[in-house]
Motif scaffolding. Structure first.
Motif, PDB file in Angstrom:
ATOM      1  N   ASN A   9      38.375 -10.054   8.849  1.00  0.00           N
ATOM      2  CA  ASN A   9      39.082 -10.384  10.077  1.00  0.00           C
ATOM      3  C   ASN A   9      38.481 -11.636  10.715  1.00  0.00           C
ATOM      4  O   ASN A   9      37.260 -11.760  10.823  1.00  0.00           O
ATOM      5  N   PHE A  10      39.340 -12.565  11.120  1.00  0.00           N
ATOM      6  CA  PHE A  10      38.942 -13.754  11.869  1.00  0.00           C
ATOM      7  C   PHE A  10      39.366 -13.543  13.315  1.00  0.00           C
ATOM      8  O   PHE A  10      40.561 -13.398  13.592  1.00  0.00           O
ATOM      9  N   HIS A  11      38.390 -13.504  14.235  1.00  0.00           N
ATOM     10  CA  HIS A  11      38.670 -13.315  15.652  1.00  0.00           C
ATOM     11  C   HIS A  11      38.187 -14.535  16.425  1.00  0.00           C
ATOM     12  O   HIS A  11      37.017 -14.904  16.323  1.00  0.00           O
ATOM     13  N   ARG A  12      39.073 -15.132  17.214  1.00  0.00           N
ATOM     14  CA  ARG A  12      38.727 -16.306  17.987  1.00  0.00           C
ATOM     15  C   ARG A  12      38.653 -16.000  19.471  1.00  0.00           C
ATOM     16  O   ARG A  12      39.203 -14.995  19.938  1.00  0.00           O
ATOM     17  N   SER A  13      37.998 -16.869  20.220  1.00  0.00           N
ATOM     18  CA  SER A  13      38.054 -16.872  21.668  1.00  0.00           C
ATOM     19  C   SER A  13      38.871 -18.079  22.108  1.00  0.00           C
ATOM     20  O   SER A  13      39.273 -18.904  21.286  1.00  0.00           O
ATOM     21  N   TYR A  27      38.685 -23.219  14.849  1.00  0.00           N
ATOM     22  CA  TYR A  27      38.455 -23.012  16.269  1.00  0.00           C
ATOM     23  C   TYR A  27      36.985 -23.254  16.587  1.00  0.00           C
ATOM     24  O   TYR A  27      36.123 -23.145  15.718  1.00  0.00           O
ATOM     25  N   GLU A  28      36.706 -23.580  17.841  1.00  0.00           N
ATOM     26  CA  GLU A  28      35.336 -23.856  18.259  1.00  0.00           C
ATOM     27  C   GLU A  28      34.459 -22.612  18.193  1.00  0.00           C
ATOM     28  O   GLU A  28      33.307 -22.678  17.766  1.00  0.00           O
ATOM     29  N   GLN A  29      34.996 -21.492  18.650  1.00  0.00           N
ATOM     30  CA  GLN A  29      34.227 -20.259  18.731  1.00  0.00           C
ATOM     31  C   GLN A  29      35.001 -19.133  18.061  1.00  0.00           C
ATOM     32  O   GLN A  29      36.164 -18.895  18.391  1.00  0.00           O
ATOM     33  N   TYR A  30      34.360 -18.453  17.138  1.00  0.00           N
ATOM     34  CA  TYR A  30      35.024 -17.390  16.402  1.00  0.00           C
ATOM     35  C   TYR A  30      33.995 -16.468  15.774  1.00  0.00           C
ATOM     36  O   TYR A  30      32.809 -16.778  15.708  1.00  0.00           O
ATOM     37  N   ALA A  31      34.468 -15.338  15.293  1.00  0.00           N
ATOM     38  CA  ALA A  31      33.643 -14.414  14.533  1.00  0.00           C
ATOM     39  C   ALA A  31      34.416 -13.956  13.302  1.00  0.00           C
ATOM     40  O   ALA A  31      35.631 -13.750  13.364  1.00  0.00           O
ATOM     41  N   ILE A  32      33.717 -13.824  12.195  1.00  0.00           N
ATOM     42  CA  ILE A  32      34.259 -13.185  11.005  1.00  0.00           C
ATOM     43  C   ILE A  32      33.744 -11.752  10.997  1.00  0.00           C
ATOM     44  O   ILE A  32      32.535 -11.524  11.035  1.00  0.00           O
TER      45      ILE A  32
END
Length: 121
Positions: free
Chosen positions: A96-100, A29-34
């Motif tokens: 955890n992988f969290h996307r926008s 994904y283009e934008q994400y946080a681990i």
């Protein structure tokens, strides 16, 4: 979908160090946080540290100054270096992988299975 696999947990004496790994595979994904969460035995899950796709980092007060995030882009792996470990750091550590973005792209969160960290006195 995104797949996460944690490793690197184990048993260590207080004051020692461990390095956890979170290997990422599947779609990107283009934008994400681990985000690293941890769950001590008998307690609720809590936030530990996070790193974004821009390499911005943030840490919980309980680990600040002792834990450091980094990443290896070639290996698609995020590392959590844990130094000066304390008995209260004992927990299952979860990646955890969290996307926008759009809901049409599927789930917003993906989880690994967790890795156990135990710190003895």
């Amino acid at each position: 979908q995104v797949h996460l696999e944690e490793s690197g947990g184990g048993l260590v004496q207080a004051g020692g160090s461990l390095r956890l790994s979170c290997k990422i595979s599947g779609r990107t994904y283009e934008q994400y946080a681990i985000i690293w969460f941890r769950q001590p035995p008998g307690k609720e899950r809590e936030f530990a540290a996070t790193i974004t796709w821009r390499n911005n980092t943030s840490y919980a007060d309980s680990v600040k100054g002792r834990f450091t995030l980094s990443r290896d882009f070639a290996q698609n792996t995020v590392y959590l270096q844990m130094n000066n470990l304390k008995p209260e750091d004992t927990a299952v550590y979860l990646c955890n992988f969290h996307r926008s973005g759009s809901s049409y792209d599927g789930p917003y969160d993906f989880w690994g299975q967790g890795t156990q960290v135990t710190v003895s006195d």
